[in-house]
Design a protein around this motif. Sequence first.
Motif, PDB file in Angstrom:
ATOM      1  N   GLY A  27       0.845  -1.178   0.000  1.00  0.00           N
ATOM      2  CA  GLY A  27       0.000   0.000   0.000  1.00  0.00           C
ATOM      3  C   GLY A  27       0.887   1.236   0.000  1.00  0.00           C
ATOM      4  N   PHE A  28       0.436   2.304  -0.643  1.00  0.00           N
ATOM      5  CA  PHE A  28       1.231   3.530  -0.733  1.00  0.00           C
ATOM      6  C   PHE A  28       0.298   4.692  -0.442  1.00  0.00           C
ATOM      7  CE2 PHE A  28       4.823   5.617  -3.456  1.00  0.00           C
ATOM      8  CZ  PHE A  28       4.831   6.727  -2.610  1.00  0.00           C
ATOM      9  N   LEU A  29       0.430   5.261   0.759  1.00  0.00           N
ATOM     10  CA  LEU A  29      -0.375   6.396   1.148  1.00  0.00           C
ATOM     11  C   LEU A  29       0.439   7.671   0.953  1.00  0.00           C
ATOM     12  CD1 LEU A  29      -2.662   6.582   4.300  1.00  0.00           C
ATOM     13  CD2 LEU A  29      -1.420   8.569   3.437  1.00  0.00           C
ATOM     14  N   PHE A  30      -0.031   8.518   0.040  1.00  0.00           N
ATOM     15  CA  PHE A  30       0.636   9.786  -0.223  1.00  0.00           C
ATOM     16  C   PHE A  30       0.262  10.776   0.882  1.00  0.00           C
ATOM     17  CE2 PHE A  30       1.166   7.826  -4.275  1.00  0.00           C
ATOM     18  CZ  PHE A  30       2.244   8.458  -4.884  1.00  0.00           C
ATOM     19  N   GLY A  31       1.269  11.387   1.498  1.00  0.00           N
ATOM     20  CA  GLY A  31       1.050  12.268   2.627  1.00  0.00           C
ATOM     21  C   GLY A  31       0.146  13.446   2.308  1.00  0.00           C
ATOM     22  N   MET A  51      -5.887  -5.956   1.345  1.00  0.00           N
ATOM     23  CA  MET A  51      -5.342  -5.399   0.108  1.00  0.00           C
ATOM     24  C   MET A  51      -3.828  -5.221   0.155  1.00  0.00           C
ATOM     25  SD  MET A  51      -7.702  -4.956  -2.149  1.00  0.00           S
ATOM     26  CE  MET A  51      -9.481  -4.851  -2.292  1.00  0.00           C
ATOM     27  N   PHE A  52      -3.245  -5.183   1.348  1.00  0.00           N
ATOM     28  CA  PHE A  52      -1.793  -5.080   1.493  1.00  0.00           C
ATOM     29  C   PHE A  52      -1.404  -5.562   2.883  1.00  0.00           C
ATOM     30  CE2 PHE A  52      -3.627  -0.884   2.484  1.00  0.00           C
ATOM     31  CZ  PHE A  52      -3.229  -0.738   3.805  1.00  0.00           C
ATOM     32  N   ARG A  53      -0.122  -5.964   3.012  1.00  0.00           N
ATOM     33  CA  ARG A  53       0.429  -6.328   4.319  1.00  0.00           C
ATOM     34  C   ARG A  53       1.327  -5.244   4.886  1.00  0.00           C
ATOM     35  NH1 ARG A  53       2.139 -12.717   3.542  1.00  0.00           N
ATOM     36  NH2 ARG A  53       0.035 -13.508   3.080  1.00  0.00           N
ATOM     37  N   ARG A  54       1.971  -4.487   4.001  1.00  0.00           N
ATOM     38  CA  ARG A  54       2.805  -3.368   4.422  1.00  0.00           C
ATOM     39  C   ARG A  54       2.298  -2.105   3.742  1.00  0.00           C
ATOM     40  NH1 ARG A  54       7.827  -4.825   6.470  1.00  0.00           N
ATOM     41  NH2 ARG A  54       7.728  -2.752   7.442  1.00  0.00           N
ATOM     42  N   LEU A  55       2.364  -1.002   4.485  1.00  0.00           N
ATOM     43  CA  LEU A  55       1.866   0.268   3.972  1.00  0.00           C
ATOM     44  C   LEU A  55       2.961   1.311   4.065  1.00  0.00           C
ATOM     45  CD1 LEU A  55      -0.459   2.136   3.020  1.00  0.00           C
ATOM     46  CD2 LEU A  55      -1.010   2.505   5.442  1.00  0.00           C
ATOM     47  N   LEU A  56       3.363   1.849   2.913  1.00  0.00           N
ATOM     48  CA  LEU A  56       4.285   2.969   2.865  1.00  0.00           C
ATOM     49  C   LEU A  56       3.488   4.256   3.051  1.00  0.00           C
ATOM     50  CD1 LEU A  56       6.956   4.456   2.160  1.00  0.00           C
ATOM     51  CD2 LEU A  56       6.313   4.203  -0.256  1.00  0.00           C
ATOM     52  N   VAL A  57       3.882   5.051   4.034  1.00  0.00           N
ATOM     53  CA  VAL A  57       3.288   6.369   4.251  1.00  0.00           C
ATOM     54  C   VAL A  57       4.390   7.394   4.031  1.00  0.00           C
ATOM     55  CG1 VAL A  57       1.998   7.859   5.808  1.00  0.00           C
ATOM     56  CG2 VAL A  57       1.744   5.368   5.988  1.00  0.00           C
ATOM     57  N   SER A  58       4.237   8.215   3.009  1.00  0.00           N
ATOM     58  CA  SER A  58       5.295   9.150   2.631  1.00  0.00           C
ATOM     59  C   SER A  58       4.806  10.583   2.752  1.00  0.00           C
ATOM     60  CB  SER A  58       5.754   8.880   1.198  1.00  0.00           C
ATOM     61  OG  SER A  58       6.656   9.877   0.764  1.00  0.00           O
ATOM     62  N   GLY A  59       5.553  11.390   3.516  1.00  0.00           N
ATOM     63  CA  GLY A  59       5.218  12.801   3.628  1.00  0.00           C
ATOM     64  C   GLY A  59       6.049  13.476   4.693  1.00  0.00           C
ATOM     65  N   GLY A  60       6.694  14.570   4.326  1.00  0.00           N
ATOM     66  CA  GLY A  60       7.523  15.304   5.267  1.00  0.00           C
ATOM     67  C   GLY A  60       6.790  16.479   5.885  1.00  0.00           C
ATOM     68  N   THR A  96       5.129  15.298  -4.705  1.00  0.00           N
ATOM     69  CA  THR A  96       4.739  13.964  -5.162  1.00  0.00           C
ATOM     70  C   THR A  96       5.903  13.193  -5.753  1.00  0.00           C
ATOM     71  OG1 THR A  96       2.532  14.835  -5.622  1.00  0.00           O
ATOM     72  CG2 THR A  96       3.060  12.700  -6.564  1.00  0.00           C
ATOM     73  N   GLY A  97       6.768  13.869  -6.509  1.00  0.00           N
ATOM     74  CA  GLY A  97       7.937  13.189  -7.046  1.00  0.00           C
ATOM     75  C   GLY A  97       8.814  12.635  -5.937  1.00  0.00           C
ATOM     76  N   GLU A  98       9.011  13.416  -4.886  1.00  0.00           N
ATOM     77  CA  GLU A  98       9.813  12.944  -3.756  1.00  0.00           C
ATOM     78  C   GLU A  98       9.095  11.830  -3.008  1.00  0.00           C
ATOM     79  OE1 GLU A  98      10.750  16.347  -1.380  1.00  0.00           O
ATOM     80  OE2 GLU A  98      12.352  17.022  -2.740  1.00  0.00           O
ATOM     81  N   GLY A 183       9.390  16.641 -17.701  1.00  0.00           N
ATOM     82  CA  GLY A 183       9.906  15.309 -17.432  1.00  0.00           C
ATOM     83  C   GLY A 183       9.596  14.764 -16.058  1.00  0.00           C
ATOM     84  N   PHE A 184       8.660  15.389 -15.341  1.00  0.00           N
ATOM     85  CA  PHE A 184       8.311  14.917 -14.006  1.00  0.00           C
ATOM     86  C   PHE A 184       7.348  13.742 -14.040  1.00  0.00           C
ATOM     87  CE2 PHE A 184       8.794  19.606 -12.566  1.00  0.00           C
ATOM     88  CZ  PHE A 184      10.171  19.454 -12.537  1.00  0.00           C
ATOM     89  N   LEU A 185       6.621  13.586 -15.153  1.00  0.00           N
ATOM     90  CA  LEU A 185       5.559  12.591 -15.270  1.00  0.00           C
ATOM     91  C   LEU A 185       5.717  11.777 -16.544  1.00  0.00           C
ATOM     92  CD1 LEU A 185       2.466  14.906 -14.515  1.00  0.00           C
ATOM     93  CD2 LEU A 185       3.792  13.596 -12.851  1.00  0.00           C
ATOM     94  N   THR A 186       5.094  10.608 -16.547  1.00  0.00           N
ATOM     95  CA  THR A 186       4.953   9.808 -17.761  1.00  0.00           C
ATOM     96  C   THR A 186       3.479   9.483 -17.922  1.00  0.00           C
ATOM     97  OG1 THR A 186       7.161   8.850 -17.553  1.00  0.00           O
ATOM     98  CG2 THR A 186       5.570   7.650 -18.927  1.00  0.00           C
ATOM     99  N   GLU A 187       2.943   9.670 -19.118  1.00  0.00           N
ATOM    100  CA  GLU A 187       1.518   9.465 -19.348  1.00  0.00           C
ATOM    101  C   GLU A 187       1.134   8.003 -19.126  1.00  0.00           C
ATOM    102  OE1 GLU A 187      -1.504  10.307 -19.015  1.00  0.00           O
ATOM    103  OE2 GLU A 187      -1.400  11.983 -20.435  1.00  0.00           O
ATOM    104  N   ILE A 188      -0.116   7.794 -18.748  1.00  0.00           N
ATOM    105  CA  ILE A 188      -0.647   6.450 -18.538  1.00  0.00           C
ATOM    106  C   ILE A 188      -1.705   6.163 -19.589  1.00  0.00           C
ATOM    107  CG2 ILE A 188      -0.180   6.478 -16.061  1.00  0.00           C
ATOM    108  CD1 ILE A 188      -3.225   7.030 -15.682  1.00  0.00           C
ATOM    109  N   ASP A 189      -2.080   4.908 -19.678  1.00  0.00           N
ATOM    110  CA  ASP A 189      -3.091   4.459 -20.627  1.00  0.00           C
ATOM    111  C   ASP A 189      -4.407   4.306 -19.881  1.00  0.00           C
ATOM    112  OD1 ASP A 189      -4.675   3.280 -22.518  1.00  0.00           O
ATOM    113  OD2 ASP A 189      -3.486   1.456 -22.703  1.00  0.00           O
ATOM    114  N   ASP A 190      -5.361   5.163 -20.175  1.00  0.00           N
ATOM    115  CA  ASP A 190      -6.660   5.100 -19.497  1.00  0.00           C
ATOM    116  C   ASP A 190      -7.510   3.913 -19.929  1.00  0.00           C
ATOM    117  OD1 ASP A 190      -5.995   7.439 -18.306  1.00  0.00           O
ATOM    118  OD2 ASP A 190      -7.499   8.675 -19.311  1.00  0.00           O
TER     119      ASP A 190
END
Length: 203
Positions: A27-31, A51-60, A96-98, A183-190
């Motif tokens: 899991g990835f929780l954006f701060g 849905m997950f066993r480990r959860l990354l929580v990122s935010g300074g 978000t990039g960080e 160059g911060f993003l790469t497009e996705i396929d909807d």
Amino acid sequence: MNTRADTIDDIGRYVMPSFPPCPSDLGFLFGTRHGVPEFCDAALRLWQDGMFRRLLVSGGRTGGAPFAEADVIADHLVGLGIPETALILETAATNTGENVRFGRARVAEVMDVAAIGSVVVIGKVCSTRRYLMTLRRHWPGLSVTVSPVNYFGVPADRWHEHDEFRARVLGEFAKIPRYLAEGFLTEIDDTSTAAESSEHTPR
């Protein structure tokens, strides 16, 4: 960017694509400083659903706050019953990039990052596309699904009726092409999935 996305419905679909959450390796929780209770409730539901066993929580520390977003969120999550041992905290990211770059490095300290093929994202509904495009840019090869958090009090398809929601969606719609050009993003396929790799079986 999709130049045809010039109506309310088109803008909403572009900025907030739907990739319903699936069982994932991480899991990835954006701060965030906004909607923390709603974010934590969403994470708890996903945890309880396996849905997950480990959860990354990122935010300074952002916005002059005295504590890192990840620490504040983690305190709430533990209070709700998610074990502290399930959490991986990244407390330096300020954008978000960080979140993705620092978060991936932090995960690599405690897990075999090469074995992570699928991630379920928990983040602001209005930033859904940018999260996915940032992951595609800085952590390619993942199968990514999303549990979007809507703390605005109106359904996502009525984003244009709420002042803050409308400002955030239109802000995302304006910044994405700039971030792509830089160059911060790469497009996705909807049309199918946000994933580059969909054959990975979550553990």
